[in-house]
Design an enzyme around this catalytic site. Sequence first.
Site, PDB file in Angstrom:
ATOM      1  N   TYR A  76     -17.414   5.002  -1.983  1.00 16.48           N
ATOM      2  CA  TYR A  76     -16.154   4.987  -1.230  1.00 16.48           C
ATOM      3  C   TYR A  76     -16.300   5.804   0.059  1.00 16.48           C
ATOM      4  O   TYR A  76     -16.008   5.323   1.159  1.00 16.48           O
ATOM      5  CB  TYR A  76     -15.022   5.553  -2.106  1.00 16.48           C
ATOM      6  CG  TYR A  76     -13.727   5.819  -1.373  1.00 16.48           C
ATOM      7  CD1 TYR A  76     -12.916   4.768  -0.942  1.00 16.48           C
ATOM      8  CD2 TYR A  76     -13.303   7.123  -1.109  1.00 16.48           C
ATOM      9  CE1 TYR A  76     -11.727   5.017  -0.259  1.00 16.48           C
ATOM     10  CE2 TYR A  76     -12.124   7.374  -0.434  1.00 16.48           C
ATOM     11  CZ  TYR A  76     -11.336   6.321  -0.004  1.00 16.48           C
ATOM     12  OH  TYR A  76     -10.156   6.574   0.669  1.00 16.48           O
ATOM     13  N   THR A 123     -10.822   9.288   5.405  1.00 18.00           N
ATOM     14  CA  THR A 123     -10.649  10.133   4.222  1.00 18.00           C
ATOM     15  C   THR A 123     -11.435  11.449   4.277  1.00 18.00           C
ATOM     16  O   THR A 123     -12.472  11.534   4.948  1.00 18.00           O
ATOM     17  CB  THR A 123     -11.109   9.322   2.979  1.00 18.00           C
ATOM     18  OG1 THR A 123     -11.203  10.188   1.854  1.00 18.00           O
ATOM     19  CG2 THR A 123     -12.481   8.697   3.190  1.00 18.00           C
ATOM     20  N   ASP A 124     -10.948  12.422   3.512  1.00 16.34           N
ATOM     21  CA  ASP A 124     -11.673  13.694   3.323  1.00 16.34           C
ATOM     22  C   ASP A 124     -12.997  13.465   2.568  1.00 16.34           C
ATOM     23  O   ASP A 124     -13.878  14.323   2.595  1.00 16.34           O
ATOM     24  CB  ASP A 124     -10.794  14.690   2.545  1.00 16.34           C
ATOM     25  CG  ASP A 124     -10.280  14.137   1.218  1.00 16.34           C
ATOM     26  OD1 ASP A 124     -10.081  12.901   1.117  1.00 16.34           O
ATOM     27  OD2 ASP A 124     -10.073  14.921   0.276  1.00 16.34           O
ATOM     28  N   GLY A 132       0.821  -1.220   0.000  1.00 15.53           N
ATOM     29  CA  GLY A 132       0.000   0.000   0.000  1.00 15.53           C
ATOM     30  C   GLY A 132       0.847   1.258   0.000  1.00 15.53           C
ATOM     31  O   GLY A 132       1.962   1.268   0.512  1.00 15.53           O
ATOM     32  N   ALA A 177      -7.614  -0.869   2.366  1.00 14.04           N
ATOM     33  CA  ALA A 177      -8.918  -0.269   2.043  1.00 14.04           C
ATOM     34  C   ALA A 177      -9.229  -0.503   0.570  1.00 14.04           C
ATOM     35  O   ALA A 177      -8.334  -0.825  -0.218  1.00 14.04           O
ATOM     36  CB  ALA A 177      -8.886   1.238   2.315  1.00 14.04           C
ATOM     37  N   THR A 199      -9.696   1.483  -2.260  1.00 15.48           N
ATOM     38  CA  THR A 199      -9.415   2.898  -2.530  1.00 15.48           C
ATOM     39  C   THR A 199      -9.727   3.324  -3.969  1.00 15.48           C
ATOM     40  O   THR A 199      -9.474   4.469  -4.336  1.00 15.48           O
ATOM     41  CB  THR A 199      -7.923   3.213  -2.245  1.00 15.48           C
ATOM     42  OG1 THR A 199      -7.134   2.329  -3.046  1.00 15.48           O
ATOM     43  CG2 THR A 199      -7.573   3.026  -0.788  1.00 15.48           C
ATOM     44  N   TRP A 221      -5.629  12.977  -0.550  1.00 15.41           N
ATOM     45  CA  TRP A 221      -4.820  13.265  -1.742  1.00 15.41           C
ATOM     46  C   TRP A 221      -3.355  12.809  -1.586  1.00 15.41           C
ATOM     47  O   TRP A 221      -2.423  13.604  -1.686  1.00 15.41           O
ATOM     48  CB  TRP A 221      -4.861  14.769  -2.030  1.00 15.41           C
ATOM     49  CG  TRP A 221      -6.169  15.320  -2.458  1.00 15.41           C
ATOM     50  CD1 TRP A 221      -7.406  14.948  -2.047  1.00 15.41           C
ATOM     51  CD2 TRP A 221      -6.383  16.403  -3.392  1.00 15.41           C
ATOM     52  NE1 TRP A 221      -8.362  15.717  -2.650  1.00 15.41           N
ATOM     53  CE2 TRP A 221      -7.764  16.618  -3.476  1.00 15.41           C
ATOM     54  CE3 TRP A 221      -5.525  17.209  -4.149  1.00 15.41           C
ATOM     55  CZ2 TRP A 221      -8.322  17.596  -4.296  1.00 15.41           C
ATOM     56  CZ3 TRP A 221      -6.070  18.195  -4.957  1.00 15.41           C
ATOM     57  CH2 TRP A 221      -7.453  18.378  -5.036  1.00 15.41           C
TER      58      TRP A 221
HETATM   59  N1  LIG Z   1      -4.846   7.429  -1.584  1.00 10.90           N
HETATM   60  C1  LIG Z   1      -5.411   8.530  -1.127  1.00 10.90           C
HETATM   61  O1  LIG Z   1      -5.328   9.591  -1.756  1.00 10.90           O
HETATM   62  C2  LIG Z   1      -6.165   8.527   0.176  1.00 10.90           C
HETATM   63  C3  LIG Z   1      -6.841   9.694   0.550  1.00 10.90           C
HETATM   64  C4  LIG Z   1      -7.512   9.713   1.776  1.00 10.90           C
HETATM   65  C5  LIG Z   1      -7.504   8.605   2.596  1.00 10.90           C
HETATM   66  N2  LIG Z   1      -6.870   7.474   2.198  1.00 10.90           N
HETATM   67  C6  LIG Z   1      -6.935   6.317   3.095  1.00 10.90           C
HETATM   68  O2  LIG Z   1      -5.621   5.941   3.466  1.00 10.90           O
HETATM   69  C7  LIG Z   1      -5.545   4.541   3.636  1.00 10.90           C
HETATM   70  C8  LIG Z   1      -4.424   3.972   2.768  1.00 10.90           C
HETATM   71  O3  LIG Z   1      -4.712   4.289   1.401  1.00 10.90           O
HETATM   72  P1  LIG Z   1      -3.647   4.003   0.247  1.00 10.90           P
HETATM   73  O4  LIG Z   1      -3.840   5.042  -0.783  1.00 10.90           O
HETATM   74  O5  LIG Z   1      -2.311   3.777   0.852  1.00 10.90           O
HETATM   75  O6  LIG Z   1      -4.218   2.657  -0.321  1.00 10.90           O
HETATM   76  P2  LIG Z   1      -3.596   1.720  -1.454  1.00 10.90           P
HETATM   77  O7  LIG Z   1      -2.249   2.186  -1.876  1.00 10.90           O
HETATM   78  O8  LIG Z   1      -4.657   1.525  -2.477  1.00 10.90           O
HETATM   79  O9  LIG Z   1      -3.357   0.377  -0.636  1.00 10.90           O
HETATM   80  C9  LIG Z   1      -4.436  -0.332  -0.157  1.00 10.90           C
HETATM   81  C10 LIG Z   1      -3.920  -1.622   0.439  1.00 10.90           C
HETATM   82  O10 LIG Z   1      -5.058  -2.460   0.651  1.00 10.90           O
HETATM   83  C11 LIG Z   1      -4.823  -3.691  -0.001  1.00 10.90           C
HETATM   84  N3  LIG Z   1      -6.068  -4.297  -0.478  1.00 10.90           N
HETATM   85  C12 LIG Z   1      -6.962  -3.773  -1.329  1.00 10.90           C
HETATM   86  N4  LIG Z   1      -7.957  -4.646  -1.552  1.00 10.90           N
HETATM   87  C13 LIG Z   1      -7.654  -5.746  -0.814  1.00 10.90           C
HETATM   88  C14 LIG Z   1      -8.294  -6.986  -0.618  1.00 10.90           C
HETATM   89  N5  LIG Z   1      -9.453  -7.296  -1.222  1.00 10.90           N
HETATM   90  N6  LIG Z   1      -7.714  -7.876   0.200  1.00 10.90           N
HETATM   91  C15 LIG Z   1      -6.558  -7.596   0.817  1.00 10.90           C
HETATM   92  N7  LIG Z   1      -5.887  -6.436   0.685  1.00 10.90           N
HETATM   93  C16 LIG Z   1      -6.454  -5.520  -0.131  1.00 10.90           C
HETATM   94  C17 LIG Z   1      -3.920  -3.351  -1.175  1.00 10.90           C
HETATM   95  O11 LIG Z   1      -3.312  -4.527  -1.646  1.00 10.90           O
HETATM   96  P3  LIG Z   1      -2.782  -4.632  -3.190  1.00 10.90           P
HETATM   97  O12 LIG Z   1      -1.524  -3.846  -3.237  1.00 10.90           O
HETATM   98  O13 LIG Z   1      -2.600  -6.078  -3.384  1.00 10.90           O
HETATM   99  O14 LIG Z   1      -3.853  -4.041  -4.047  1.00 10.90           O
HETATM  100  C18 LIG Z   1      -2.978  -2.358  -0.497  1.00 10.90           C
HETATM  101  O15 LIG Z   1      -1.998  -3.021   0.271  1.00 10.90           O
HETATM  102  C19 LIG Z   1      -6.942   3.995   3.286  1.00 10.90           C
HETATM  103  O16 LIG Z   1      -7.664   3.853   4.477  1.00 10.90           O
HETATM  104  C20 LIG Z   1      -7.550   5.093   2.441  1.00 10.90           C
HETATM  105  O17 LIG Z   1      -8.952   5.095   2.526  1.00 10.90           O
HETATM  106  C21 LIG Z   1      -6.190   7.399   1.005  1.00 10.90           C
END
Ligand SMILES: NC(=O)c1ccc[n+]([C@@H]2O[C@H](COP(=O)([O-])OP(=O)(O)OC[C@H]3O[C@@H](n4cnc5c(N)ncnc54)[C@H](OP(=O)(O)O)[C@@H]3O)[C@@H](O)[C@H]2O)c1
Length: 295
Positions: free
Chosen positions: A132, A108-109, A17, A67, A69, A158
């Site tokens: 989401y 998240t926002d 992630g 999550a 995402t 973001w």
């Molecule tokens: N990205 C943003 O801009 C953002 C903004 C606000 C809040 N957030 C929050 O921050 C947190 C981290 O987000 P991130 O962007 O780091 O997420 P990410 O890079 O998409 O990583 C999500 C992780 O969850 C795993 N995952 C997804 N589906 C799965 C499943 N079915 N079974 C097991 N594992 C699964 C992914 O594994 P794989 O690598 O195998 O897919 C990855 O390790 C989340 O709670 C998200 O809601 C993110």
Amino acid sequence: MNFFEGKKAIVLGGKTGLLGQALVRALHEAGAEVTATARSGLNPLNSEALNGFIDREEPALLFNAVAHTQVDMAEDEPEEAKALNASLPEKLGQLSQKMGFRLVHFSTDFVFDGRKETAYVEDDPTAPLSVYGKTKLQGEQKLLALGLDDLLIVRSAWLFGPGRDNFVSKILRLAKTRETLSVVHDQIGSPTYTPDLARHTLALVDAGAKGIFHVVNSGRASWCELAAEAIKIAGLNCRIEAIPSSAYPAKAVRPAFSQLDTGKLAEATGKTPRTWAQALRDYVYTDLADQFTEE
Ligand SMILES: NC(=O)c1ccc[n+]([C@@H]2O[C@H](COP(=O)([O-])OP(=O)(O)OC[C@H]3O[C@@H](n4cnc5c(N)ncnc54)[C@H](OP(=O)(O)O)[C@@H]3O)[C@@H](O)[C@H]2O)c1
């Protein structure tokens, strides 16, 4: 001795992630003993496997960076999104109650509708616009309803950083070969560098913070401003054309304004995050150095 020295920590999603990998690095630097998971090694939706894994590890801390995402895909997969974004955190909350580890969960926002004109504080009313956002809000609510003694929920936004493709890395890749890129100008938020988010999250844990906190880099930007700044820092020649969201139709509706206020974070830790533009320089000059140093 620092709080994390020798403590056992699990990072769900820490192998692949975007945020998970930054948390693993920050925890290592702080002296914790870290176990990171990937979906290939542990299916977090399999209760038996999850119980057995946490039982064996006996962590003091568990960070949930797993999550669903994919914001647009979630519109077509509401059940999958609910399982990961709402049911999994609830399950982790129950395990935390039973086994006594401290749970840190991320949100998240997108729990806000974007109609406010000043930065959102933690207790502003939520009104998500997408599957989401709705499922992430359910995750928060289910966790809070458990009344845990030791729960931290960090809302961020973001994200950009090393280890996984993200908006900034995609823009820079495209900008290398294109003369012009069209980017949305009417969505404004808080761009955030994952190593900064990880460090401030650990500072909150260290301070014994409980409840919901907003953790983002300071300042605000539109997607267009973020793209233009990244291109400028990388020294690329690509023009950014500002377009309205209506010209770039997406399945999920996003908040038009979702800057998050970090006053509560500063009160709890004594630290205010640096600006997103400063953090972006570190990302481009350090993490992406191999891509932008030739000439
Ligand atoms: N990205 C943003 O801009 C953002 C903004 C606000 C809040 N957030 C929050 O921050 C947190 C981290 O987000 P991130 O962007 O780091 O997420 P990410 O890079 O998409 O990583 C999500 C992780 O969850 C795993 N995952 C997804 N589906 C799965 C499943 N079915 N079974 C097991 N594992 C699964 C992914 O594994 P794989 O690598 O195998 O897919 C990855 O390790 C989340 O709670 C998200 O809601 C993110």
